[in-house]
Design a protein around this motif. Sequence first.
Motif, PDB file in Angstrom:
ATOM      1  N   ARG A 104      76.830   6.961  40.112  1.00  0.00           N
ATOM      2  CA  ARG A 104      77.060   8.282  39.514  1.00  0.00           C
ATOM      3  C   ARG A 104      78.093   8.188  38.386  1.00  0.00           C
ATOM      4  O   ARG A 104      77.898   8.743  37.296  1.00  0.00           O
ATOM      5  CB  ARG A 104      77.511   9.245  40.595  1.00  0.00           C
ATOM      6  CG  ARG A 104      77.558  10.707  40.173  1.00  0.00           C
ATOM      7  CD  ARG A 104      77.664  11.607  41.392  1.00  0.00           C
ATOM      8  NE  ARG A 104      78.693  11.155  42.314  1.00  0.00           N
ATOM      9  CZ  ARG A 104      78.528  11.079  43.636  1.00  0.00           C
ATOM     10  NH1 ARG A 104      77.383  11.410  44.188  1.00  0.00           N
ATOM     11  NH2 ARG A 104      79.518  10.666  44.416  1.00  0.00           N
ATOM     12  N   GLU A 146      71.941  14.137  42.852  1.00  0.00           N
ATOM     13  CA  GLU A 146      73.365  14.138  42.544  1.00  0.00           C
ATOM     14  C   GLU A 146      73.721  13.566  41.183  1.00  0.00           C
ATOM     15  O   GLU A 146      74.834  13.794  40.703  1.00  0.00           O
ATOM     16  CB  GLU A 146      74.129  13.369  43.622  1.00  0.00           C
ATOM     17  CG  GLU A 146      73.961  13.940  45.029  1.00  0.00           C
ATOM     18  CD  GLU A 146      74.708  13.136  46.075  1.00  0.00           C
ATOM     19  OE1 GLU A 146      75.545  12.297  45.692  1.00  0.00           O
ATOM     20  OE2 GLU A 146      74.450  13.341  47.270  1.00  0.00           O
ATOM     21  N   CYS A 147      72.830  12.811  40.562  1.00  0.00           N
ATOM     22  CA  CYS A 147      73.151  12.166  39.287  1.00  0.00           C
ATOM     23  C   CYS A 147      72.536  12.931  38.123  1.00  0.00           C
ATOM     24  O   CYS A 147      71.312  12.943  37.955  1.00  0.00           O
ATOM     25  CB  CYS A 147      72.655  10.718  39.275  1.00  0.00           C
ATOM     26  SG  CYS A 147      73.626   9.633  40.331  1.00  0.00           S
TER      27      CYS A 147
END
Length: 266
Positions: A104, A146-147
Amino acid sequence: MDPAIVKEHFDRIGCFRVLVMGRSNAGKTTILQRVCNTTDLPEVFNSKGEKRKIPFCDTKCANYSQRGYHSIEDELIFKSNRGFIFHDSRGFESGSENEMEVVRDFVADRATTLKLEKRIHAIWFCIPMTDYERAIMAAEEKFFNECNMGSVPVIVLLTKTDFLVSPAIGQLIDEGLSMKEAKLRAGDLAEWMLNYHKTRIINELDGLKCPPKDYLTLANMNQDDADCHPLLRCTTNALGDIELQQLLISTQQTNLVLNIECIVEK
């Protein structure tokens, strides 16, 4: 392309930089070799530009990351084509929070950095069809949830699709066909299986917060005559910047088909 324009792109942006993701059995090394038209392994450089002594290989160095040698910051460069720089998120498949944080942070930094020569331009996310029954796992869900990749396109590569012929033969034999009959009909069933699982994967990933830009199936990339043109074409189309498209094309001067197609479109 005009050599002067090519030089201008390389001087301003540097090499075309790709983050390659996926499990250790996804055939990542083979794909990179095909793109760079070589059978050699890449040279590995750390973030300071120092050459590592540990060779890069998905199989022989399976414990590379576990021994502390591997970093997503490492640059993989093939002598046959130095227009590409690759990064590998090896170890990502276990889906631990620590590994996710590393990925990330790397994506967030390299997608927006003001240092153009350090910016990543595309992400190839490999999902092997050898794991077709569990193609989407926790690691994949975490990444696409999430990224935030910003303007960097992510292309999901369904690799080793030729593997599906084997379970297709087994299924046909279970249905009562002879081995000879099963082999004759396995191709059609394998194609149906690929389309089924591809649709399932697309539906699942497209429903997440940060879905891929595109999807591509790859087969028989371990063969000498394997064609990487679809991958390069797909990546070129996914790039939103014409300058980046020209940069990618310039790394493939021997790929006449790709050059001609893009010239005609422009």
